[in-house]
Design an enzyme around this catalytic site. Structure first.
Site, PDB file in Angstrom:
ATOM      1  N   TYR A 277       5.963   4.207  -1.655  1.00  0.00           N
ATOM      2  CA  TYR A 277       4.534   4.380  -1.400  1.00  0.00           C
ATOM      3  C   TYR A 277       4.203   3.995   0.026  1.00  0.00           C
ATOM      4  O   TYR A 277       5.027   3.410   0.733  1.00  0.00           O
ATOM      5  CB  TYR A 277       3.702   3.566  -2.398  1.00  0.00           C
ATOM      6  CG  TYR A 277       3.678   2.076  -2.128  1.00  0.00           C
ATOM      7  CD1 TYR A 277       4.797   1.283  -2.361  1.00  0.00           C
ATOM      8  CD2 TYR A 277       2.538   1.460  -1.616  1.00  0.00           C
ATOM      9  CE1 TYR A 277       4.770  -0.083  -2.109  1.00  0.00           C
ATOM     10  CE2 TYR A 277       2.504   0.092  -1.363  1.00  0.00           C
ATOM     11  CZ  TYR A 277       3.615  -0.669  -1.616  1.00  0.00           C
ATOM     12  OH  TYR A 277       3.596  -2.017  -1.348  1.00  0.00           O
TER      13      TYR A 277
ATOM     14  N   GLU B 111       8.236 -13.314   4.210  1.00  0.00           N
ATOM     15  CA  GLU B 111       6.973 -12.607   4.433  1.00  0.00           C
ATOM     16  C   GLU B 111       6.040 -12.896   3.274  1.00  0.00           C
ATOM     17  O   GLU B 111       6.383 -13.644   2.358  1.00  0.00           O
ATOM     18  CB  GLU B 111       7.221 -11.097   4.565  1.00  0.00           C
ATOM     19  CG  GLU B 111       7.792 -10.461   3.311  1.00  0.00           C
ATOM     20  CD  GLU B 111       8.046  -8.953   3.452  1.00  0.00           C
ATOM     21  OE1 GLU B 111       7.385  -8.288   4.258  1.00  0.00           O
ATOM     22  OE2 GLU B 111       8.926  -8.462   2.721  1.00  0.00           O
TER      23      GLU B 111
ATOM     24  N   LEU C 280       9.726  -6.266   5.030  1.00  0.00           N
ATOM     25  CA  LEU C 280       9.297  -4.894   5.285  1.00  0.00           C
ATOM     26  C   LEU C 280       8.837  -4.815   6.746  1.00  0.00           C
ATOM     27  O   LEU C 280       8.128  -5.707   7.228  1.00  0.00           O
ATOM     28  CB  LEU C 280       8.121  -4.536   4.363  1.00  0.00           C
ATOM     29  CG  LEU C 280       7.591  -3.121   4.547  1.00  0.00           C
ATOM     30  CD1 LEU C 280       8.545  -2.108   3.920  1.00  0.00           C
ATOM     31  CD2 LEU C 280       6.211  -2.970   3.942  1.00  0.00           C
TER      32      LEU C 280
HETATM   33  N1  PMP Z   1       5.303  -6.815   3.589  1.00  0.00           N
HETATM   34  C1  PMP Z   1       5.051  -6.397   2.336  1.00  0.00           C
HETATM   35  C2  PMP Z   1       5.919  -6.879   1.219  1.00  0.00           C
HETATM   36  C3  PMP Z   1       3.992  -5.507   2.081  1.00  0.00           C
HETATM   37  O1  PMP Z   1       3.737  -5.075   0.842  1.00  0.00           O
HETATM   38  C4  PMP Z   1       3.152  -5.106   3.161  1.00  0.00           C
HETATM   39  C5  PMP Z   1       1.969  -4.216   2.929  1.00  0.00           C
HETATM   40  N2  PMP Z   1       2.295  -2.959   2.492  1.00  0.00           N
HETATM   41  C6  PMP Z   1       3.458  -5.562   4.450  1.00  0.00           C
HETATM   42  C7  PMP Z   1       4.544  -6.413   4.627  1.00  0.00           C
HETATM   43  C8  PMP Z   1       2.655  -5.131   5.641  1.00  0.00           C
HETATM   44  O2  PMP Z   1       2.905  -3.788   5.956  1.00  0.00           O
HETATM   45  P1  PMP Z   1       1.821  -2.881   6.690  1.00  0.00           P
HETATM   46  O3  PMP Z   1       1.417  -3.618   7.921  1.00  0.00           O
HETATM   47  O4  PMP Z   1       2.529  -1.632   6.962  1.00  0.00           O
HETATM   48  O5  PMP Z   1       0.685  -2.734   5.719  1.00  0.00           O
END
Ligand code: PMP
Length: 285
Positions: free
Chosen positions: A33, A182, A207
């Site tokens: 997603y 994270e 991520l």
């Molecule tokens: N880490 C995780 C586990 C997440 O679910 C998200 C949010 N989708 C992020 C980091 C931050 O990613 P982004 O800045 O692309 O929203």
């Protein structure tokens, strides 16, 4: 006004939007997603999100079911049909519908595409940012491939719930080595007393957040030193400031970790500045 969703080629009222119970997303969490922020009715940093989407799909060997240009049309259509000025678009692609069997389905099974859009309250988000959020730490218990943005979010669900039950908004995962990886749905950062901004490298264990990547551009432009390295909970508790980044949070100040105040216990100046500058460095479409 009924919300409109996109499901495999059709725009439908949300209550009529359905996938089969044999969808592999439902059976195995076999899908990926993306979530993009919508700001001023426009989608934020779509090319970076679609690049990450393509990577996630490639890692799982799910074919991109339509050209990126077509996906872009769908997401913009949803923003328009749902009258989203500020909010998010959500896109999910699974390996498709097939008789339940762990092995990949036969060639010819098309990936399922589902997308939704919804408004969020900018005031609420701003109010959170003015107060700052509380974080609770939880042991890292996810699989090693957290670099893939899969819909398999059960550990994240449990972490966020554990945080909520302790009166915190977000959970920070802490590895067996004592370092923060994270958040349950965000990347974790601290600001040192010398004014450097610290976050873990995205090579492993986290991520690669799109907000994180954009923020690195902001840091470079503002000539703020970035240290890409892990930090412990103790270092975070002794830091000048802390914050998290995610598409729907932007740069969100963290004011306590496990009940201990960070810095002055209020959102700090570096975090505030990064939040204010953030949208100047985004791409809108
Ligand atoms: N880490 C995780 C586990 C997440 O679910 C998200 C949010 N989708 C992020 C980091 C931050 O990613 P982004 O800045 O692309 O929203």
């Amino acid at each position: 006004m009924s919300r409109i969703a996109y499901v495999n080629g059709r725009y439908l009222p949300l209550r009529d939007a359905r996938v089969s119970i044999e969808d592999r997303g439902y059976q195995f969490a076999d899908g990926v997603y993306e979530v993009c922020e919508v700001w001023g009715g426009r989608i934020v940093d779509m090319p970076r999100h679609t690049a990450r989407l393509e990577r996630s799909l490639r890692e799982l060997r799910i074919a991109l079911p339509m050209p990126l240009a077509a996906l872009s049309v769908i997401l913009h259509e949803l923003v328009a049909r749902n009258h989203v000025h500020y909010g998010l678009v959500y896109l999910q692609i699974t390996r498709g519908v097939a008789r339940r069997d762990h092995v990949f389905p036969p060639a010819g099974v098309r990936p399922s595409v589902v997308a939704t859009a919804r408004s969020l309250s900018l005031q609420k988000n701003q109010a959170s940012a003015e107060r700052g959020i509380a974080v609770a730490t939880v042991p890292e218990n996810r699989w090693p491939r957290v670099d893939i943005k899969t819909v398999a979010l059960l550990p994240n669900v449990l972490a966020r719930q554990a945080a909520r039950e302790q009166g915190a908004y977000e959970a920070w995962y802490v590895g067996a080595d004592g370092f923060v990886t994270e958040g349950s749905a965000s990347n974790a950062w601290i600001v040192t007393h010398s004014g450097s901004v610290v976050t873990r490298s995205a090579e492993r264990g986290i991520l690669a957040g799109i907000t994180r990547a954009v923020l690195m551009d902001v840091l470079a432009a503002l000539q703020i030193t970035l240290e890409e390295r892990p930090f412990t909970v103790a270092e975070a508790c002794g830091a000048a400031e802390a914050f998290v980044t995610a598409a729907t949070q932007l740069v969100m100040p963290v004011v306590t970790v496990d009940g201990k105040s960070i810095g002055s216990g209020a959102p700090g100046p570096v975090t505030r500045r990064l939040r204010e500058e953030f949208h100047r460095f985004c791409q809108f479409s």
